[in-house]
Design an enzyme around this catalytic site. Sequence first.
Site, PDB file in Angstrom:
ATOM      1  N   ASP A 152      11.013   5.088 -18.634  1.00 58.06           N
ATOM      2  CA  ASP A 152      10.069   4.807 -18.487  1.00 58.06           C
ATOM      3  C   ASP A 152       9.282   6.226 -18.329  1.00 58.06           C
ATOM      4  O   ASP A 152       8.467   6.667 -17.312  1.00 58.06           O
ATOM      5  CB  ASP A 152       9.522   4.013 -17.315  1.00 58.06           C
ATOM      6  CG  ASP A 152       7.884   3.369 -17.176  1.00 58.06           C
ATOM      7  OD1 ASP A 152       7.404   3.522 -18.248  1.00 58.06           O
ATOM      8  OD2 ASP A 152       7.391   3.233 -16.291  1.00 58.06           O
ATOM      9  N   LYS A 172       5.315   4.459   1.042  1.00 56.47           N
ATOM     10  CA  LYS A 172       5.362   3.250   0.433  1.00 56.47           C
ATOM     11  C   LYS A 172       5.741   2.056   1.041  1.00 56.47           C
ATOM     12  O   LYS A 172       6.724   2.083   2.018  1.00 56.47           O
ATOM     13  CB  LYS A 172       6.380   3.313  -1.056  1.00 56.47           C
ATOM     14  CG  LYS A 172       6.021   4.055  -2.108  1.00 56.47           C
ATOM     15  CD  LYS A 172       6.824   3.866  -3.179  1.00 56.47           C
ATOM     16  CE  LYS A 172       6.768   4.655  -4.461  1.00 56.47           C
ATOM     17  NZ  LYS A 172       7.502   4.382  -5.504  1.00 56.47           N
ATOM     18  N   GLU A 213       0.824  -1.215  -0.110  1.00 57.61           N
ATOM     19  CA  GLU A 213      -0.070  -0.085  -0.056  1.00 57.61           C
ATOM     20  C   GLU A 213       0.718   1.313  -0.064  1.00 57.61           C
ATOM     21  O   GLU A 213       2.033   1.386   0.409  1.00 57.61           O
ATOM     22  CB  GLU A 213      -0.913   0.032   1.077  1.00 57.61           C
ATOM     23  CG  GLU A 213      -1.806  -1.143   1.206  1.00 57.61           C
ATOM     24  CD  GLU A 213      -2.376  -1.372   2.496  1.00 57.61           C
ATOM     25  OE1 GLU A 213      -3.670  -1.378   2.888  1.00 57.61           O
ATOM     26  OE2 GLU A 213      -1.657  -1.504   3.664  1.00 57.61           O
TER      27      GLU A 213
END
Length: 926
Positions: A688, A595, A576
Site C-alpha cells: 500500500d 493511536k 482516535e
Amino acid sequence: MKATGGELGWLTWSPNQGDRSGRTLNGSQFYTYSICNVEEREQDNWLRTTFIQRRPSVSQVFVELQFIVRDCNSFDGASLTCKETFNLYSSDADADVGTAFRKGQFRKVATVAPDEITKKNGIRINTETKVVQSLSQKGFYLAFQDIGACIALLSVRVYYKTCPATTKSLASFPETVAGGLNQQLKKVSGKCVDNAYSEDLPHIYCTAEGEWVVPVGQCQCDAGFEEVEDACQECQPGFFKAEASRDKCEPCPANTQSQDSRSLFCVCMDGFYRALTDPVTGPCSGLPSAPRGLVATPNSLTPGKLLLSWQPPEDTGGRSDITYSVECHRWEGSQHLPCGEKIRYDPANTGLLDTKVSVSELDPYLNYTFTVEVHSGVSMFPSQPMPRSFKPQSSAALNTSLHYTGEYPPKITSMRLVERDSTSLSLSWDVFPRPRVQSQPIRYELAYRKKDNKIDVTTYVVLKLEKNSVQISDLSPGTAYLVKVQALGDDGNQGVSSLEEQFETLSEGTAVILAGVVAGVVTLLILIVIQLKPLKTYVDPHTYEDPNVAVLKFATEIHPSHISKQKVIGAGEFGEVYRGSLKAPGKKEVAVAIKTLKPGYTEKQRQDFLSEASIMGQFSHQNIIRLEGVVTKFKHAMIVTEFMENGALDRYLRDHDGEFSSHQLVGMLRGIAAGMKYLSEMSYVHRDLAARNILVNTALECKVSDFGLSRVLEDEPEGTYTTSGGKIPIRWTAPEAIAYRKFTSASDVWSFGIVMWEVMAFGERPYWDMSNHEVMKAINEAFRLPAPMDCPSAVYQLMLQCWLQDRAKRPRFGDIVSLLDKLLRSPDSLKTIADFDPRVSIRLPSTSGSDGSPFRSVSEWLESIKMSQYSENFTRAGVVTMDQVLQMKNEDIKNIGVRLPGHLKRIAYSILGLKDQTSTLSVFAV
C-alpha cells in the site's frame, strides 16, 4: 417570496432601481427581484436581505440561490458592457440596522455564475449553493451585487447543517450544529439512557456535512436490565442479570427460580443449595445420596491392615466436588468407642477424592465399625452414612513381583558432525533410553542422499550399522547431503526415524589446518562460511499462535502514566489518533502520535490493532516510521510512534504547491526509496505504498508508514504473497497484483513510480477523475501517466522504468536509490525537463468532454484546474470572460497577483491547452 406570496421587503440600492414584480409561470404567480441595465456602463446595483437571526452555535450557513440570467448575445450592441454573473456578499451584525446600508461593511462570499443561459424568451432556471463562513455575531445580512447583468433572483434559501439527535451504544447525543471550515470534526459528549451506566463519558464526532462518525465509548445496562432497541428494559420473571454489561438477561439456571422482574440473581428452590464458593449466577444443587457397596479387604501380608473400598453415590446432587471421609469406632464389650489416634489412614481419613483408603494399626480380635460419609459443597451435614462392621482376622502372607519393560527400540535424539573432508563425512548420534551395559547391542539403519530439488524421484543409500557412529566415504566435493537414522529392534521392528539433517562436504582445495587450537578455530570458521545462508530477518506476527507473544517480543511496553494526550489529530479504523508526549524514565520528553483502541472492541480487533506494532517494532531505519512502544497490559490499548509534524506527504505537497524545487522533491523521493530498499532487503512487501502513507517531519524527512496491508515474502527471490480478498488500491497497484492478487517487491516498485508522480505533481490525484475501471483498462492498453509540469526528464524516465509491464525488468530499490543519489550529486542533470502535454496532464472537464463545449465562466475554469483561490484576482483585474483569459500573457498573470511559480505555470499551461483545443489563436509561448 414563493412562500409568502409577495415580496419580502428587501432593501435595494442602485443608481437605477431594479424591478420587484409578480410574474406568471406555467399558470402560477411567482415573485422575483430582477434588474436588466446591460447597456449602461459601471453598474453597481445592490439588493440586501432583512436581518437574519443566527443560532449561537452556527458558524457557517449554506445559501441556495435560484435565478435566471439572460444571454448577453441576445442584446444588440451591449456585448461590451453586458455581464452574466453577479456577486454574493455577507455582513455580520449584533443588531438590525434597518435601512442603513454601507457597502464597506460587507465581505465578498463568491461570484455566482449560471450553468444555464436564457436566450431571448426561453427560461432556464439556475440553482447554485454557496457557503458563508466565520459567522460570530447575533445575526447577519446577505447582499447581492449586480455589475451589469440581466438577472432575476427567484429564490434564496438559507440553512445550516446539523447532526440529528441519535442514540448509539445506549448513549444519547443531542442534535448538534455541524462545524465550519476550521472545525471539520466536532466532539460531542453523550449521556447514558435510563438504567444504563458508563465509567467514561461516551462521545462521538459530528462532521461538517452533518454526519456522525467514530463513536467512542459505550454505556451498559445496569444489573437487572438488558438492551432492547437502544433502551434498557427490565429482566422479566424467570430471567436475571447480575451486573452491568451489554449482555442479555439470562434464564434462571437449574433448580432456581425468579418471581420478580429486575432480578439480579435467581434463588434456590426448596431442597437445593449453593455452596459459599458457588457463583450467585450458577445453578443450585441437591445433597448427594449415600455411598454404596463398602467392602473391607484385609491385607494378608501385613496383619492389622486392611483396604476399605466403596462405590460413588448414585446421585451426586449435580455436583463434581465430591469428597469422602472415614470414621472409625471400636467395640469393647457393649461400649462403642472412637478408635482414637492410634489408627493410621493412608492417604487420610478426610477429604478423600478416591473411593478407597488403607487402614492400619488395628488390634487383633477387636470388632471395628467404619462409617464412610460423602460430602459436597452444599453438605451442611452429611448424607445418610453407610456402616460396615467386621472383625479383623489373621491371614497367610502372599508374595508378589513387578516386571517393567522399557521402551525398545530407543529413539534417536540428536545427530552431529564429527569430521569431514571433500569426499567423506563422519557422524555420530545419541539414543534414549541408553542401553544397559549387559543388554544386547543396538543395530542402526542409516540412509543418505544428495540434496537436489530438481528431481522428482529421491534415491537413498542405506547402511546397516552396529554402533552409533559412521564414516560415509566416496562422496562428491562441495555437496550437501541429507541424512536420517533409525534404531532396529531384535525382532526386526524399526524405531522412530530421526529428522532428516543436512551436512556438506568440503570443496576441493579447501585447506585443512591441523595445529592444535588454531586448527579447531579455522575449521569452525570454514564451516560457518560454507553453511551460511541468507536469513529472513523479518518475522510475520500472523504466524504466531498467540499474537500477544509477537507484540511482547517486538514492541516495548510503556506504562500509560508516561504518556500525555494533547489533541485529537485524526480518527483511524480502530479509534482516535492523538498528538501527545512521551516521558520515559531517564529519557528526554519527546512528541509522539498515539493511536488508541476504542472501547467495546473484540479480541480479533485488538489483535489486528496491535499486529501493526508487531510489524513496525522489527524495523529500524531513518526512513521508516519509528515505533516508540505499546500499551497492552492496561484497559486502553495504545500504539505510540514518533510524531511527524507535517503529516501525510500528499496533503503537505498540495498545501505547498509550487514552493519546492525539483532538487528538493528528488531529495524527498530518495528518502522514501531508501526506506523501501531497507524493507525489501528484509524480504518484506508493503502493498500500500502511496504518498498518503508517507509522513513528513519539519526537516522534510519522508518516512514510510501504515503497515496494515503488509505481508512477508517467501524465502524464494520471486516469492509472492497471495491475498485472500479485501480492497486493493487500484491507482497505486501493479497490473499483475490487480489481476492475480500476488504481490512482490517489484509490485512495490510500480507503486513507488506512482509516488514519484504524486510528488513531482505536488499531490495531484493519480489518473485524475478516471474511475478504477477506466484506470485498469488504460494500463492494460499501455497508457502511462504523462510527465507532470516541470518534471526533470531523468526522473520521468525512472517512473516509466518502474511501470514496465514485465516486472522482472523493473529496477530494484537498490538501483533506484543509486540513481537518485547520482541525480542529487549532479543538479545539472535535473535541468532537462520532460515533454509536457497540458491537454493530458491537466484535466479540464468541459474541454475534454465529448461535446467539446467551452467554459461558461472564468470561475468555472479556475475551479476545474484547482486554482479557484484566484477568482477574485481575475474579477478585480476586469478579466471576466474566457475570451479575455485567452488573451493573457505570463506578465498579465503575474500582474493580477499570481506569484507562486507552480501556480503561475499551472494557469499558463491551462491557457495553452485551451488555445490548442479551440484552435482560435496562435501557439502560446511560456
